[in-house]
Motif scaffolding. Structure first.
Motif, PDB file in Angstrom:
ATOM      1  N   HIS A 251     -10.045   9.312  10.049  1.00 51.15           N
ATOM      2  CA  HIS A 251      -8.791   8.563   9.945  1.00 51.15           C
ATOM      3  C   HIS A 251      -7.691   9.224  10.776  1.00 51.15           C
ATOM      4  O   HIS A 251      -6.973   8.548  11.526  1.00 51.15           O
TER       5      HIS A 251
ATOM      6  N   VAL B 286      -1.783  11.068   6.277  1.00 48.20           N
ATOM      7  CA  VAL B 286      -1.876  11.146   4.821  1.00 48.20           C
ATOM      8  C   VAL B 286      -0.488  10.905   4.245  1.00 48.20           C
ATOM      9  O   VAL B 286       0.484  11.539   4.655  1.00 48.20           O
TER      10      VAL B 286
ATOM     11  N   SER C  19      -5.389   2.669   4.455  1.00 51.84           N
ATOM     12  CA  SER C  19      -6.762   2.940   4.071  1.00 51.84           C
ATOM     13  C   SER C  19      -6.730   4.007   2.985  1.00 51.84           C
ATOM     14  O   SER C  19      -5.664   4.550   2.671  1.00 51.84           O
ATOM     15  N   ASP C  20      -7.878   4.306   2.444  1.00 50.56           N
ATOM     16  CA  ASP C  20      -7.951   5.414   1.499  1.00 50.56           C
ATOM     17  C   ASP C  20      -9.347   6.016   1.557  1.00 50.56           C
ATOM     18  O   ASP C  20     -10.252   5.470   2.164  1.00 50.56           O
ATOM     19  N   THR C  21      -9.484   7.166   0.957  1.00 57.63           N
ATOM     20  CA  THR C  21     -10.778   7.827   0.839  1.00 57.63           C
ATOM     21  C   THR C  21     -10.699   8.784  -0.335  1.00 57.63           C
ATOM     22  O   THR C  21      -9.605   9.055  -0.858  1.00 57.63           O
ATOM     23  N   TRP C  22     -11.836   9.277  -0.765  1.00 57.46           N
ATOM     24  CA  TRP C  22     -11.854  10.258  -1.840  1.00 57.46           C
ATOM     25  C   TRP C  22     -11.334  11.600  -1.325  1.00 57.46           C
ATOM     26  O   TRP C  22     -11.529  11.951  -0.155  1.00 57.46           O
TER      27      TRP C  22
ATOM     28  N   ALA D 233       0.872  -1.183   0.000  1.00 56.39           N
ATOM     29  CA  ALA D 233       0.000   0.000   0.000  1.00 56.39           C
ATOM     30  C   ALA D 233       0.901   1.221   0.000  1.00 56.39           C
ATOM     31  O   ALA D 233       2.006   1.198   0.564  1.00 56.39           O
ATOM     32  N   ASP D 234       0.451   2.286  -0.628  1.00 55.28           N
ATOM     33  CA  ASP D 234       1.235   3.525  -0.696  1.00 55.28           C
ATOM     34  C   ASP D 234       1.698   3.955   0.691  1.00 55.28           C
ATOM     35  O   ASP D 234       0.908   3.986   1.635  1.00 55.28           O
TER      36      ASP D 234
ATOM     37  N   ASP E  24      -0.226  10.407   0.628  1.00 54.32           N
ATOM     38  CA  ASP E  24      -0.252  10.784  -0.780  1.00 54.32           C
ATOM     39  C   ASP E  24      -1.641  11.298  -1.121  1.00 54.32           C
ATOM     40  O   ASP E  24      -2.616  10.959  -0.474  1.00 54.32           O
ATOM     41  N   ARG E  25      -1.716  12.135  -2.118  1.00 49.77           N
ATOM     42  CA  ARG E  25      -2.985  12.542  -2.712  1.00 49.77           C
ATOM     43  C   ARG E  25      -2.805  12.392  -4.207  1.00 49.77           C
ATOM     44  O   ARG E  25      -1.810  12.849  -4.752  1.00 49.77           O
TER      45      ARG E  25
END
Length: 154
Positions: A136, A143, A123-126, A75-76, A145-146
């Motif tokens: 989170h 965070v 995890s991730d989200t929009w 995962a990133d 990365d975006r």
């Protein structure tokens, strides 16, 4: 304060989980989510990797939220030498938010990931989902990365 008991989801929970999935991911239908959750609960796999679902329930046994957790090979922002626990989906019904239920669900997901040899959780989200971002961060996620993801049919 309601009881924050968390347990592994069972087949009888599929309809309630699917209804919450449809609220979380509006691009699918409850029927699609029912089939997906049923497959996951029966096989304990998501694709080729282990996965599961936990549900939170109140003192009366009503389901108040769920978390779907699985393993990923990477995962990133995580160490690529070890598998990573990944929050595939995390939802608490609106009227039960800000009571510690989301944290209890994530705690269960993290314990499950540790039991599978994970040292990190991802995890991730929009990008526009600021409520999810803050939730989170409140649980210690940072965070890494975006990005905007592209695809092109060939």
């Amino acid at each position: 304060m309601r009881d924050r008991s968390v347990r592994q989801a069972e087949l009888v929970d599929i309809a309630e989980i699917a209804a919450m999935c449809a609220l979380l991911w509006t691009d699918g239908t409850e029927d699609e989510y029912r089939r997906e959750i049923a497959r996951l609960l029966k096989t304990k796999m998501c694709g080729p990797l282990p996965a599961t679902v936990f549900v939170a329930q109140d003192a009366e046994g009503n389901i108040t939220g769920f978390v779907q957790v699985g393993l990923r090979s990477h995962a990133d922002g995580c160490d690529s030498e070890h598998p990573v626990g990944f929050l595939e989906g995390w939802f608490v019904k609106k009227q039960f938010r800000r009571q510690g239920i989301g944290k209890a669900l994530v705690d269960a997901a993290e314990a499950w990931a540790r039991s599978h040899g994970c040292r990190e959780m991802a995890s991730d989200t929009w990008i526009e989902e600021t409520i999810s971002l803050h939730a989170h961060e409140a649980l210690g996620f940072e965070v890494v990365d975006r990005c905007i993801t592209f695809r092109k049919p060939l």
